[in-house]
Design an enzyme around this catalytic site. Structure first.
Site, PDB file in Angstrom:
ATOM      1  N   ASP A  28       0.827  -1.207   0.000  1.00  0.00           N
ATOM      2  CA  ASP A  28       0.000   0.000   0.000  1.00  0.00           C
ATOM      3  C   ASP A  28       0.865   1.263   0.000  1.00  0.00           C
ATOM      4  OD1 ASP A  28      -2.304   1.452   0.004  1.00  0.00           O
ATOM      5  OD2 ASP A  28      -2.908   0.942   2.045  1.00  0.00           O
ATOM      6  N   ASN A  30       1.477   3.378  -2.920  1.00  0.00           N
ATOM      7  CA  ASN A  30       2.102   3.808  -4.177  1.00  0.00           C
ATOM      8  C   ASN A  30       1.608   5.198  -4.589  1.00  0.00           C
ATOM      9  OD1 ASN A  30       3.223   1.282  -4.277  1.00  0.00           O
ATOM     10  ND2 ASN A  30       1.884   0.498  -5.890  1.00  0.00           N
ATOM     11  N   GLY A  31       0.304   5.423  -4.445  1.00  0.00           N
ATOM     12  CA  GLY A  31      -0.288   6.697  -4.852  1.00  0.00           C
ATOM     13  C   GLY A  31       0.242   7.844  -3.994  1.00  0.00           C
ATOM     14  N   ARG A  32       0.300   7.619  -2.675  1.00  0.00           N
ATOM     15  CA  ARG A  32       0.787   8.684  -1.782  1.00  0.00           C
ATOM     16  C   ARG A  32       2.276   8.954  -1.995  1.00  0.00           C
ATOM     17  NH1 ARG A  32      -1.492   5.876   3.298  1.00  0.00           N
ATOM     18  NH2 ARG A  32      -1.827   4.282   1.702  1.00  0.00           N
ATOM     19  N   HIS A  45       3.112   3.409  -8.980  1.00  0.00           N
ATOM     20  CA  HIS A  45       2.960   1.973  -9.232  1.00  0.00           C
ATOM     21  C   HIS A  45       4.234   1.402  -9.847  1.00  0.00           C
ATOM     22  CE1 HIS A  45      -1.063   2.001  -7.837  1.00  0.00           C
ATOM     23  NE2 HIS A  45      -1.549   2.717  -8.830  1.00  0.00           N
ATOM     24  N   THR A  74     -10.383  -7.312  -6.121  1.00  0.00           N
ATOM     25  CA  THR A  74     -11.644  -7.247  -6.876  1.00  0.00           C
ATOM     26  C   THR A  74     -12.222  -5.825  -6.804  1.00  0.00           C
ATOM     27  OG1 THR A  74     -12.649  -8.200  -4.890  1.00  0.00           O
ATOM     28  CG2 THR A  74     -12.354  -9.675  -6.737  1.00  0.00           C
ATOM     29  N   TRP A  77     -11.088  -2.549  -9.538  1.00  0.00           N
ATOM     30  CA  TRP A  77     -11.756  -2.172 -10.794  1.00  0.00           C
ATOM     31  C   TRP A  77     -12.440  -0.827 -10.671  1.00  0.00           C
ATOM     32  CZ3 TRP A  77     -10.254  -4.926 -14.745  1.00  0.00           C
ATOM     33  CH2 TRP A  77     -10.010  -6.301 -14.613  1.00  0.00           C
ATOM     34  N   LEU A 139      10.870 -20.827  -3.924  1.00  0.00           N
ATOM     35  CA  LEU A 139       9.813 -19.963  -3.374  1.00  0.00           C
ATOM     36  C   LEU A 139       8.515 -20.070  -4.173  1.00  0.00           C
ATOM     37  CD1 LEU A 139       9.113 -17.447  -1.484  1.00  0.00           C
ATOM     38  CD2 LEU A 139       9.770 -16.047  -3.444  1.00  0.00           C
ATOM     39  N   ARG A 194       1.425  -4.883   5.967  1.00  0.00           N
ATOM     40  CA  ARG A 194       0.758  -3.879   5.141  1.00  0.00           C
ATOM     41  C   ARG A 194       1.521  -2.575   5.309  1.00  0.00           C
ATOM     42  NH1 ARG A 194      -5.433  -2.812   3.911  1.00  0.00           N
ATOM     43  NH2 ARG A 194      -5.185  -1.071   2.482  1.00  0.00           N
ATOM     44  N   SER A 202      -8.434  -5.664   4.454  1.00  0.00           N
ATOM     45  CA  SER A 202      -9.001  -5.442   3.109  1.00  0.00           C
ATOM     46  C   SER A 202      -9.266  -6.724   2.318  1.00  0.00           C
ATOM     47  CB  SER A 202      -8.083  -4.513   2.301  1.00  0.00           C
ATOM     48  OG  SER A 202      -7.934  -3.281   2.940  1.00  0.00           O
ATOM     49  N   GLU A 213       0.765 -13.102  12.431  1.00  0.00           N
ATOM     50  CA  GLU A 213       1.192 -11.874  13.096  1.00  0.00           C
ATOM     51  C   GLU A 213       1.045 -10.743  12.079  1.00  0.00           C
ATOM     52  OE1 GLU A 213       2.219 -11.453  16.254  1.00  0.00           O
ATOM     53  OE2 GLU A 213       1.876 -13.578  16.644  1.00  0.00           O
TER      54      GLU A 213
END
Ligand code: FPP
Length: 250
Positions: A28, A30-32, A45, A74, A77, A139, A194, A202, A213
């Site tokens: 989370d 990328n935009g900021r 992004h 989802t 979009w 991995l 996150r 989310s 954790e």
């Protein structure tokens, strides 16, 4: 299997016996990150994609069994169509450019989510990536695309139920449900990260995170360096995990 020796892992301040088997990441901010730099969101992004290589490589070198990245939910979009288009273009570019290195690092790519709803060019590049790496044994890199956890659980319940009905049974077991999750056969999530300080799950891996954790580092995803990831793993190793039981006597 780790590529690093126990000694190398120790020199990073980590204990190889206590590493998480499955790490999940909500990438989370990328935009900021872009806004802070007066750049378009697409630049955020792109910078976010640039962080993938280091995190994947480290996970693989440390011997983490599964790494699951939330790349497109989802709900994504609902974003403006040019942003959705940017994310699709980045996905195509990523799988085209990185596939050789991922393959040679023995990474196995799996897409989790209803990716069949994507346009043909995206679908074909991700299907090729999965096919090319399907026999790899390192991995497990799960990339969540058009993913939502409630939909995943519902899908698994329906598939398990259909099987039960055809066997003449009226109930399913937890194991049967788990067998139809996208992550079937992989360890449960031990650590969920996150970035950007937001403290929400989310609709991500709700079933698989039952005993995970949670860490919420402040950095925006493009600023989440390899060192920040190592620090998150060190913090994880200091947590006491009891799974509902009592602390072991020292
Ligand atoms: C959240 O930041 C990020 C996303 C919705 C997309 C994450 C996708 C990538 C890093 C790139 C695509 C992935 C691959 C595997 C090529 P945000 O835009 O919600 O940030 P904000 O909350 O600051 O606006």
């Amino acid at each position: 299997m780790a590529n690093y020796s126990e000694e190398q892992i120790r020199s990073l301040g980590l204990n190889s016996a206590l590493l998480p088997k499955h790490v999940a990441v909500i990438m989370d901010g990328n935009g900021r990150w872009a806004k802070q730099r007066h750049l378009p969101r697409s630049a955020g992004h792109r910078a976010g994609v640039d962080r993938l290589r280091g995190i994947i490589r480290l996970s693989s070198d440390l011997g983490v069994a599964s790494l699951t990245l939330y790349a497109f939910s989802t709900e994504n979009w609902k974003r403006p169509s040019d942003e959705v288009g940017t994310l699709m273009a980045l996905l195509i570019e990523y799988f085209t450019k990185e596939i050789d290195e991922l393959f040679s690092n023995n990474v196995r790519i799996r897409i989790i989510g209803a990716y069949e709803e994507f346009a043909a060019p995206v679908r074909s590049v991700i299907e090729r990536a999965m096919k090319r790496t399907q026999a790899n044994t390192g991995l497990n890199l799960n990339i969540a695309l058009n993913y939502g956890s409630r939909a995943e659980i519902l899908r698994a319940a329906n598939l398990a139920m259909r099987q039960a009905i055809s066997d003449g049974r009226s109930e399913i077991t937890a194991q049967e449900l788990e067998n139809y999750l996208y992550t079937a056969g992989q360890p449960e999530v031990d650590l969920l990260i996150r970035t950007s300080g937001e403290m929400r799950i989310s609709n991500f891996l709700l079933y698989q995170c039952s005993y995970a954790e949670f860490l919420f580092p402040e950095e925006y995803w493009p600023d989440f360096t390899d060192e920040a990831y190592l620090e998150a793993l060190r913090t994880y190793q200091k947590r006491s995990r009891r799974f509902g039981g009592l602390e072991e006597e020292a």
